[in-house]
Enzyme design. Sequence first.
Site, PDB file in Angstrom:
ATOM      1  N   HIS A  53      -0.536  -3.248  11.180  1.00 21.42           N
ATOM      2  CA  HIS A  53       0.273  -2.714  10.080  1.00 21.42           C
ATOM      3  C   HIS A  53      -0.160  -1.286   9.750  1.00 21.42           C
ATOM      4  N   TRP A  56      -7.398  -0.407  10.704  1.00 22.13           N
ATOM      5  CA  TRP A  56      -6.882   0.836  11.288  1.00 22.13           C
ATOM      6  C   TRP A  56      -7.971   1.887  11.360  1.00 22.13           C
ATOM      7  N   SER A  95       0.769  13.485  21.868  1.00 19.79           N
ATOM      8  CA  SER A  95       2.098  13.704  21.308  1.00 19.79           C
ATOM      9  C   SER A  95       2.035  14.578  20.063  1.00 19.79           C
ATOM     10  N   SER A  96       1.115  14.239  19.151  1.00 19.23           N
ATOM     11  CA  SER A  96       1.023  15.012  17.917  1.00 19.23           C
ATOM     12  C   SER A  96       0.618  16.448  18.176  1.00 19.23           C
ATOM     13  N   GLU A 143      -5.944  13.588   7.964  1.00 22.48           N
ATOM     14  CA  GLU A 143      -4.774  12.796   8.326  1.00 22.48           C
ATOM     15  C   GLU A 143      -3.954  12.395   7.095  1.00 22.48           C
ATOM     16  N   SER A 158       9.763  19.818  -2.651  1.00 21.10           N
ATOM     17  CA  SER A 158       9.966  21.192  -3.090  1.00 21.10           C
ATOM     18  C   SER A 158      11.337  21.735  -2.697  1.00 21.10           C
ATOM     19  N   HIS A 185     -16.080  10.922   1.471  1.00 21.35           N
ATOM     20  CA  HIS A 185     -15.790  10.119   0.274  1.00 21.35           C
ATOM     21  C   HIS A 185     -15.279   8.730   0.653  1.00 21.35           C
ATOM     22  N   HIS A 186     -15.018   8.508   1.932  1.00 21.06           N
ATOM     23  CA  HIS A 186     -14.694   7.145   2.371  1.00 21.06           C
ATOM     24  C   HIS A 186     -15.954   6.365   2.700  1.00 21.06           C
ATOM     25  N   THR A 219      -3.547  20.169  -6.164  1.00 17.43           N
ATOM     26  CA  THR A 219      -2.488  19.165  -6.227  1.00 17.43           C
ATOM     27  C   THR A 219      -1.836  19.189  -7.596  1.00 17.43           C
ATOM     28  N   LYS A 221       0.722  21.800  -7.837  1.00 15.70           N
ATOM     29  CA  LYS A 221       2.011  21.421  -7.263  1.00 15.70           C
ATOM     30  C   LYS A 221       2.817  20.579  -8.241  1.00 15.70           C
ATOM     31  N   ARG A 253     -10.626  -6.078   0.182  1.00 19.80           N
ATOM     32  CA  ARG A 253      -9.459  -5.940   1.039  1.00 19.80           C
ATOM     33  C   ARG A 253      -9.724  -6.602   2.390  1.00 19.80           C
TER      34      ARG A 253
HETATM   35  C1  HEA Z   1       2.335   4.886   5.314  1.00 22.54           C
HETATM   36  C2  HEA Z   1       1.759   3.830   5.551  1.00 22.54           C
HETATM   37  C3  HEA Z   1       2.027   2.464   4.962  1.00 22.54           C
HETATM   38  C4  HEA Z   1       3.191   1.887   4.489  1.00 22.54           C
HETATM   39  C5  HEA Z   1       4.572   2.478   4.425  1.00 22.54           C
HETATM   40  C6  HEA Z   1       2.830   0.570   4.053  1.00 22.54           C
HETATM   41  C7  HEA Z   1       3.736  -0.352   3.518  1.00 22.54           C
HETATM   42  C8  HEA Z   1       3.391  -1.607   3.030  1.00 22.54           C
HETATM   43  N1  HEA Z   1       2.127  -2.153   3.009  1.00 22.54           N
HETATM   44 FE1  HEA Z   1       0.455  -1.329   3.803  1.00 22.54          FE
HETATM   45  N2  HEA Z   1      -1.226  -0.480   4.586  1.00 22.54           N
HETATM   46  C9  HEA Z   1      -1.320   0.758   5.144  1.00 22.54           C
HETATM   47  C10 HEA Z   1      -0.324   1.705   5.219  1.00 22.54           C
HETATM   48  C11 HEA Z   1       0.982   1.491   4.823  1.00 22.54           C
HETATM   49  N3  HEA Z   1       1.491   0.357   4.258  1.00 22.54           N
HETATM   50  C12 HEA Z   1      -2.653   0.974   5.654  1.00 22.54           C
HETATM   51  C13 HEA Z   1      -3.164   2.225   6.340  1.00 22.54           C
HETATM   52  C14 HEA Z   1      -3.358  -0.189   5.371  1.00 22.54           C
HETATM   53  C15 HEA Z   1      -4.817  -0.479   5.675  1.00 22.54           C
HETATM   54  C16 HEA Z   1      -4.934  -1.263   6.922  1.00 22.54           C
HETATM   55  C17 HEA Z   1      -6.324  -1.688   7.135  1.00 22.54           C
HETATM   56  O1  HEA Z   1      -6.949  -2.243   6.221  1.00 22.54           O
HETATM   57  O2  HEA Z   1      -6.836  -1.440   8.232  1.00 22.54           O
HETATM   58  C18 HEA Z   1      -2.441  -1.077   4.697  1.00 22.54           C
HETATM   59  C19 HEA Z   1      -2.793  -2.347   4.235  1.00 22.54           C
HETATM   60  C20 HEA Z   1      -1.938  -3.169   3.498  1.00 22.54           C
HETATM   61  C21 HEA Z   1      -2.354  -4.350   2.828  1.00 22.54           C
HETATM   62  C22 HEA Z   1      -3.784  -4.874   2.752  1.00 22.54           C
HETATM   63  C23 HEA Z   1      -4.062  -5.754   3.889  1.00 22.54           C
HETATM   64  C24 HEA Z   1      -5.453  -6.203   3.884  1.00 22.54           C
HETATM   65  O3  HEA Z   1      -6.321  -5.551   3.319  1.00 22.54           O
HETATM   66  O4  HEA Z   1      -5.681  -7.263   4.485  1.00 22.54           O
HETATM   67  C25 HEA Z   1      -1.247  -4.894   2.235  1.00 22.54           C
HETATM   68  C26 HEA Z   1      -1.235  -6.117   1.427  1.00 22.54           C
HETATM   69  O5  HEA Z   1      -0.452  -6.308   0.614  1.00 22.54           O
HETATM   70  C27 HEA Z   1      -0.134  -4.031   2.549  1.00 22.54           C
HETATM   71  C28 HEA Z   1       1.171  -4.236   2.148  1.00 22.54           C
HETATM   72  C29 HEA Z   1       2.223  -3.361   2.406  1.00 22.54           C
HETATM   73  C30 HEA Z   1       3.606  -3.624   2.039  1.00 22.54           C
HETATM   74  C31 HEA Z   1       4.109  -4.862   1.356  1.00 22.54           C
HETATM   75  C32 HEA Z   1       4.319  -2.524   2.443  1.00 22.54           C
HETATM   76  C33 HEA Z   1       5.821  -2.320   2.273  1.00 22.54           C
HETATM   77  O6  HEA Z   1       6.048  -1.076   1.701  1.00 22.54           O
HETATM   78  C34 HEA Z   1       6.531  -2.473   3.583  1.00 22.54           C
HETATM   79  C35 HEA Z   1       8.021  -2.510   3.371  1.00 22.54           C
HETATM   80  C36 HEA Z   1       8.801  -2.442   4.664  1.00 22.54           C
HETATM   81  C37 HEA Z   1       9.421  -3.471   5.270  1.00 22.54           C
HETATM   82  C38 HEA Z   1       9.349  -4.849   4.746  1.00 22.54           C
HETATM   83  C39 HEA Z   1      10.125  -3.292   6.569  1.00 22.54           C
HETATM   84  C40 HEA Z   1      11.570  -2.875   6.491  1.00 22.54           C
HETATM   85  C41 HEA Z   1      12.500  -3.883   5.973  1.00 22.54           C
HETATM   86  C42 HEA Z   1      13.048  -4.882   6.692  1.00 22.54           C
HETATM   87  C43 HEA Z   1      12.733  -5.122   8.117  1.00 22.54           C
HETATM   88  C44 HEA Z   1      13.944  -5.769   6.034  1.00 22.54           C
HETATM   89  C45 HEA Z   1      13.585  -7.218   6.198  1.00 22.54           C
HETATM   90  C46 HEA Z   1      12.490  -7.610   5.264  1.00 22.54           C
HETATM   91  C47 HEA Z   1      12.560  -8.670   4.421  1.00 22.54           C
HETATM   92  C48 HEA Z   1      13.740  -9.574   4.342  1.00 22.54           C
HETATM   93  C49 HEA Z   1      11.425  -8.948   3.486  1.00 22.54           C
HETATM   94  N4  HEA Z   1      -0.588  -2.989   3.320  1.00 22.54           N
HETATM   95  C1  HEA Z   2      -0.911  10.230   1.569  1.00 19.58           C
HETATM   96  C2  HEA Z   2      -2.089   9.868   1.613  1.00 19.58           C
HETATM   97  C3  HEA Z   2      -3.182  10.104   0.604  1.00 19.58           C
HETATM   98  C4  HEA Z   2      -3.309  11.060  -0.381  1.00 19.58           C
HETATM   99  C5  HEA Z   2      -2.376  12.189  -0.729  1.00 19.58           C
HETATM  100  C6  HEA Z   2      -4.562  10.794  -1.034  1.00 19.58           C
HETATM  101  C7  HEA Z   2      -5.051  11.562  -2.082  1.00 19.58           C
HETATM  102  C8  HEA Z   2      -6.328  11.436  -2.607  1.00 19.58           C
HETATM  103  N1  HEA Z   2      -7.249  10.456  -2.289  1.00 19.58           N
HETATM  104 FE1  HEA Z   2      -6.942   8.887  -1.017  1.00 19.58          FE
HETATM  105  N2  HEA Z   2      -6.766   7.536   0.467  1.00 19.58           N
HETATM  106  C9  HEA Z   2      -5.710   7.391   1.325  1.00 19.58           C
HETATM  107  C10 HEA Z   2      -4.573   8.169   1.361  1.00 19.58           C
HETATM  108  C11 HEA Z   2      -4.345   9.268   0.524  1.00 19.58           C
HETATM  109  N3  HEA Z   2      -5.164   9.702  -0.475  1.00 19.58           N
HETATM  110  C12 HEA Z   2      -5.916   6.288   2.218  1.00 19.58           C
HETATM  111  C13 HEA Z   2      -4.988   5.825   3.313  1.00 19.58           C
HETATM  112  C14 HEA Z   2      -7.148   5.745   1.870  1.00 19.58           C
HETATM  113  C15 HEA Z   2      -7.842   4.505   2.435  1.00 19.58           C
HETATM  114  C16 HEA Z   2      -8.220   4.589   3.834  1.00 19.58           C
HETATM  115  C17 HEA Z   2      -8.824   3.296   4.270  1.00 19.58           C
HETATM  116  O1  HEA Z   2      -9.990   3.049   3.932  1.00 19.58           O
HETATM  117  O2  HEA Z   2      -8.122   2.503   4.924  1.00 19.58           O
HETATM  118  C18 HEA Z   2      -7.656   6.567   0.778  1.00 19.58           C
HETATM  119  C19 HEA Z   2      -8.902   6.359   0.201  1.00 19.58           C
HETATM  120  C20 HEA Z   2      -9.484   7.251  -0.691  1.00 19.58           C
HETATM  121  C21 HEA Z   2     -10.851   7.207  -1.052  1.00 19.58           C
HETATM  122  C22 HEA Z   2     -11.908   6.248  -0.527  1.00 19.58           C
HETATM  123  C23 HEA Z   2     -11.911   4.985  -1.304  1.00 19.58           C
HETATM  124  C24 HEA Z   2     -12.813   3.974  -0.753  1.00 19.58           C
HETATM  125  O3  HEA Z   2     -12.557   3.485   0.359  1.00 19.58           O
HETATM  126  O4  HEA Z   2     -13.772   3.654  -1.417  1.00 19.58           O
HETATM  127  C25 HEA Z   2     -11.058   8.239  -1.957  1.00 19.58           C
HETATM  128  C26 HEA Z   2     -12.353   8.561  -2.589  1.00 19.58           C
HETATM  129  O5  HEA Z   2     -12.605   9.602  -3.013  1.00 19.58           O
HETATM  130  C27 HEA Z   2      -9.784   8.918  -2.109  1.00 19.58           C
HETATM  131  C28 HEA Z   2      -9.563  10.012  -2.929  1.00 19.58           C
HETATM  132  C29 HEA Z   2      -8.372  10.728  -2.992  1.00 19.58           C
HETATM  133  C30 HEA Z   2      -8.186  11.914  -3.821  1.00 19.58           C
HETATM  134  C31 HEA Z   2      -9.181  12.518  -4.766  1.00 19.58           C
HETATM  135  C32 HEA Z   2      -6.903  12.347  -3.565  1.00 19.58           C
HETATM  136  C33 HEA Z   2      -6.257  13.583  -4.176  1.00 19.58           C
HETATM  137  O6  HEA Z   2      -5.619  14.324  -3.191  1.00 19.58           O
HETATM  138  C34 HEA Z   2      -5.299  13.251  -5.278  1.00 19.58           C
HETATM  139  C35 HEA Z   2      -4.950  14.475  -6.081  1.00 19.58           C
HETATM  140  C36 HEA Z   2      -3.831  14.252  -7.065  1.00 19.58           C
HETATM  141  C37 HEA Z   2      -3.970  14.122  -8.402  1.00 19.58           C
HETATM  142  C38 HEA Z   2      -5.301  14.110  -9.057  1.00 19.58           C
HETATM  143  C39 HEA Z   2      -2.770  13.890  -9.275  1.00 19.58           C
HETATM  144  C40 HEA Z   2      -2.030  15.114  -9.719  1.00 19.58           C
HETATM  145  C41 HEA Z   2      -2.865  16.103 -10.429  1.00 19.58           C
HETATM  146  C42 HEA Z   2      -2.683  16.485 -11.716  1.00 19.58           C
HETATM  147  C43 HEA Z   2      -1.580  15.985 -12.557  1.00 19.58           C
HETATM  148  C44 HEA Z   2      -3.584  17.551 -12.213  1.00 19.58           C
HETATM  149  C45 HEA Z   2      -4.534  17.195 -13.292  1.00 19.58           C
HETATM  150  C46 HEA Z   2      -5.397  16.090 -12.961  1.00 19.58           C
HETATM  151  C47 HEA Z   2      -6.704  16.017 -13.229  1.00 19.58           C
HETATM  152  C48 HEA Z   2      -7.565  17.154 -13.580  1.00 19.58           C
HETATM  153  C49 HEA Z   2      -7.339  14.655 -13.189  1.00 19.58           C
HETATM  154  N4  HEA Z   2      -8.845   8.287  -1.341  1.00 19.58           N
HETATM  155 CU   LIG Z   3      -9.814  10.728   2.068  1.00 23.03          CU
END
Ligand code: HEA
Ligand code: HEA
Ligand SMILES: [Cu+2]
Lengths: 321, 384, 526
Positions: C70, C135, C163-164, C249, C262, C296-297, C322, C325, C444
């Site tokens: 997933h 993942w 590809s990327s 990423e 934007s 931070h991860h 951020t 923005k 998780r």
């Molecule tokens: C951009 C990335 C992305 C997106 C879009 C989503 C979308 C969703 N994610 Fe996921 N998710 C991740 C990125 C993303 N996730 C990542 C990186 C992890 C961590 C993996 C890891 O731990 O290694 C994660 C893990 C993760 C977990 C935790 C799993 C775990 O820790 O064991 C869960 C649990 O609820 C979850 C749920 C969902 C759900 C419900 C959606 C929904 O938004 C999905 C909705 C989309 C569809 C359902 C498909 C389209 C619709 C149809 C085909 C119609 C038919 C469907 C029905 C009739 C129901 N995701």
């Molecule tokens: C689109 C993807 C995306 C984006 C944009 C972000 C944005 C941010 N993420 Fe997130 N992050 C993920 C995707 C993303 N993250 C994923 C996939 C994981 C889990 C990976 C995995 O383990 O599987 C993760 C996990 C993750 C962790 C690790 C957690 C853990 O595993 O313990 C942390 C810790 O610092 C973090 C921090 C942040 C921060 C500080 C931002 C910042 O960029 C956010 C900044 C935005 C704001 C703060 C809001 C707007 C700001 C204002 C309105 C201004 C005023 C605000 C203040 C002064 C407070 N992220």
């Molecule tokens: Cu990060």
Amino acid sequence: MTTETSTEYEKYYVPEKSKLAVCATIGLILSIFGASYGLNEMTFGDGSGSWGILWVGLAIFAGTLFVWFRTTIRENIAGMNSAQLKKSYVLGMFWFIFSEVMFFFAFFGALFYVRNLAGPWLAGEGDGGRMNGLLWEGFQYSWPMASTPQESIGGAGNQLIANNGTFESYDKSMAFGDASAWYAWLPLWNTLILLSSSVTVHIAHLGLLDGNKKKFNLWLGLTVLLGIIFVFVQAYEYYEAYEHFGLTLNSGIYGSTFFMLTGFHGFHVMMGMTMLLIQWIRSVKFGHFTADDHFGFEASSWYWHFVDVVWVFLFLFVYIL
Amino acid sequence: MFLKAKRLTALALGPVLMLLGLYSASTAAADAKVNEINMPPGVTNVGQSIFDLHMTIFWICVIIGVLVFGVMFYSIYYHRKSRGVTPATFHESTKVEIAWTVVPFFILIAMAVPATSTLLEIYDFEDAEMDVLITGYQWKWKYEYINEDGENVAFFSNLRTPQSEIYNTADKGEHYLLEVDEPLVIPVDTKVRFLVTANDVIHAWWVPELAVKKDAIPGFINETWTQATEEGVYRGQCAELCGKDHGFMPVVVNVVSKQEYAEWMAAKQAEAAEIKQLMAQTFSMDELMERGKGVYDRSCAACHGANGEGGLGKAIADSPIATGDMAGHLEVGINGVPGTAMQAFGGQLNDVDMAAVITYQRNAFGNNMGDMVQPIDVFNHKKG
Amino acid sequence: MGDHHHGPAKGLSRWLFTTNHKDIGTMYLWFSFAMFILGGSFAMIIRAELFQPGMQLVDPLFFNQMTTLHGLVMVFGAIMPSFVGLANWMIPMMIGAPDMALPRMNNWSFWILPPAFLLLASTLFMEGGAPAFGWTFYAPLSTTYAAPSVTIFIFCIHVLGISSIMGSINIIATVMNMRAPGMTYMKMPLFVWTWLITAFLLVAVMPVLAGAVTMMLMDIHFGTSFFSAAGGGDPVLFQHVFWFFGHPEVYIIILPAFGVVSQIIPAFARKPLFGYDSMVYATASIAFLSFIVWAHHMYTVGMPVAGELFFMYATMLIAVPTGVKVFNWISTMWRGALTFETPMLFCLGFLVLFTIGGFTGLMLSIAPADFQYHDSYFVVAHFHYVMVAGAVFSMTAAVYYWLPKWCGKMYSETMGKTHFWISFIGFNLTFFPQHFVGLAGMPRRIPDYALQFADFNMMSSIGAFIYGSSQILFLYNVIATIVSGKPVSDDKVWDGAEGLEWTVPTPAPYHTFETPPKVDASHAHS
Ligand code: HEA
Ligand code: HEA
Ligand SMILES: [Cu+2]
Ligand code: CUA
């Protein structure tokens, strides 16, 4: 078939449909398929892996690349490429090399990390490893790593971390050891060879800019020759490492980083050499390249300089420091 | 079923809570554990600091959120085209742009100060009164009390929830999945240092109420500590994906009075001495088979199947190893198969248990070998 | 060459052999939607298993495979290709270029994706099963302890990386080299800017990921010890290399989304984007900061305290650009003349929910607090707020916004708005309760959980099915539009829209801008 544009604007060549991409895809995917199943058979002994698929894939891939570059070259000769398109190629090559730099960056980062952080921690030094003595009693850290943590506690049979393989350290490392016999130290010679090849390729370029194709062919040929010598010396070094120094991929992290860095570098040398060789053949056999149109050569020479710079870092961090 | 009515209420209430975005420090109900929506402050000073920090940042974010979304919704309401407004044309203002760059910066500094001090507190490992070495295994924990004087006490802590509850053939107990056969026992009001490591893959030892989460890295020892101020049973789980049964390796910590702890420790040490004795004994087939079944179900069944049919590991029934040469079987059991999930159990099971389980494997599931392994055989095999 | 002004070729060969940026963009978009469905189906299996405590549907190992696939499929198969597709379609039209700079390579970057994912999905049927290590594939679970399918996984990652990288090089070359005369850098639409910066991030970090999986390959098959302490390596080294890629990423995922928002907000506010320059600088700052925050991860891996502090401070700093923005978008709306067509609704949904996800991100960045949050559902909630409500919502907005330009027909506004509201509610129902269970201690990546988490998990699963089903509506709406939508008469489609893409006829012809357009102030930011 080029894209028509108005006269005051130089037209940008947008090729019509092309089968190249799909062929290259088939080659690439077959290669990884064959490699995966082949490796799995090698390591896990299951599956019916066939290295054959890998070779077929690579052949298709190489063939496609050949046709691809030939097409591009022909288009250029036919005058389809605008100055703007040429700039696109320049940008493409530049960013490709940048991505290669980042690839090596990962390995150098790993080297830095194990040498300066993980290694000492394993020996119980520093903030990250205050208690590690409990696990690896008697392990002393040094670089090159004279004995692996596993050896220091008496081998893989120990209950801890039993399943991660067997790592036996080398008898002799690749580092610069004997100052009085520096002339017998191959890496030094190899460095000189590679550095001079950067000079020769530059001289070739100067020759081309002067319109002196003879000079160009001579010095470019020399560059390729130096590259070949480099690869042979490197291969000989590997042979020595395996046969006489007991230094292998299994020799713990020192062997791992050593072969990984030099290996990938060597691979890139071969790529660069092939590129230069092709340019040489193009020039000698087909008379390609003029003083103001020789991007194929220039791109290859950039690549060559890049490979050279990587070696300088490698020489410093893998062999000397 | 367990607290059904209350759960239904919560189910209905949930969305309301969500819409308000309300976090409350605790729910009033007697059993505060169910449907908890916030981090537990726990029973340590560090836990309290972390909790306070968490709430501080949370409220700062809420305030910023209210301001930002407030402006946004004001604009959505008052500046909509259907109200007949004409759009303004301004598109920059250096002054406000500087303001909203600088102000958040200062807010962040205000957050960083307490965060730093809490972090430094957590990283103060000095002056621990006792050490426990925690080793993560697939999928259980090993606890080893490092006693400066006297024997170290060590044992494994396995999930106790029966498969029948997990596979829904029996009702689930109150501490479903959060119960072990043998919990870690530590004294109250004592600074206990945990030395965390792992034997195979990375695990993470987490007990929310003790405010401890530390990764267990194979080959490295991480330090962390806790000092519980209240007696009680605290439950947690492995927090790093460690393979198939990652969801089934709970942590249970029993915080007891210092007195109780001393008694418990003494009993444990006596038990260890007893095992030593057992090792020298010879057992009958029945004794070995009975003990062996227990060990098998606990330690091997996860991979080799309850009936030896295999799974993640190869089948034991009819296995060439289990029906072959005894030394080969002992070798696999004690030293594992390098490079596979089959670990070296020599360090995990004592010689009695090892002898029993090997005997069991050779005589159960239709492998009627009829031979026995005694603890002394295991001991000799380990000697080489 | 007279035959030039023909349209596209007919049949399969049009798609297999094409060099046209619009064709390639279209293929990317459809492919990514297919992957979204695939990844979404995996999520549905996850949510179905978690509907109740106890193991009902799948076994634990398979559950881990679902979690892993997933994450991988959504990130690498759905989100990234969707934005690449958008870039392919829009960037040449936005900067007045005839096509992408390197069209044949463009086709190649696309075509290696589908077979790579097919191969990855095929591992589900292998002995030992598909990758089951998350993942993030931490060693040694993904090396010594992995099933043989890991080898295929490694090579697939290589291919996705290739590809990327090629896609990004193409975008960089296009933006730097193909702008129409007068289209200076500071006149480029923000979508182009955010993609230029994203492409730079991609070229910088995808090779590092390739390095990481290559080291894995060596450890598995050739006896090296990069990630094994017994040989002097360190499993944590893997995490450093992975997150050096992994953190940038996540901004690769979100920056193009910022670009989309934007473009769309000004159109429906009928007012120019506020603070164009600072938007560009903020994007660049985010990209820069993303290189120095990766650990931070890894707060709980046992880094020395100095490291923890450095990474904590650096991470917190990202809130500043951020924030800039977010404030700029809101100021763009301020005193505009707002209307709320579907694209705008999705952008507003993005704005609110992404900001909430950003706030939880900020909470996660506080190292001592992260000791409690880490690897709990609080993190899962955080990243779905930024990735689903951030990236997926903005992508959806983009499709609604540009679809009329692409196919010359108008989608059903009623259906679009319905889609939005069901998505919005379903999304929050799914992921908001995950904050609660996470804080209360649910880890998780577990297939089964303790009883006290039951209610919120049930709620979350219901929400997931609602959100998932609403995507059917989306799919239907898009197809119905293409097949039988009402033709659009106005080239501009939206009265407030700005930019070169709206100056070409609707639907956009197969080849646009064979002669470069004149860029005047009304077509670009000033
Ligand atoms: C951009 C990335 C992305 C997106 C879009 C989503 C979308 C969703 N994610 Fe996921 N998710 C991740 C990125 C993303 N996730 C990542 C990186 C992890 C961590 C993996 C890891 O731990 O290694 C994660 C893990 C993760 C977990 C935790 C799993 C775990 O820790 O064991 C869960 C649990 O609820 C979850 C749920 C969902 C759900 C419900 C959606 C929904 O938004 C999905 C909705 C989309 C569809 C359902 C498909 C389209 C619709 C149809 C085909 C119609 C038919 C469907 C029905 C009739 C129901 N995701
Ligand atoms: C689109 C993807 C995306 C984006 C944009 C972000 C944005 C941010 N993420 Fe997130 N992050 C993920 C995707 C993303 N993250 C994923 C996939 C994981 C889990 C990976 C995995 O383990 O599987 C993760 C996990 C993750 C962790 C690790 C957690 C853990 O595993 O313990 C942390 C810790 O610092 C973090 C921090 C942040 C921060 C500080 C931002 C910042 O960029 C956010 C900044 C935005 C704001 C703060 C809001 C707007 C700001 C204002 C309105 C201004 C005023 C605000 C203040 C002064 C407070 N992220
Ligand atoms: Cu990060
Ligand atoms: Cu042990 Cu997860």
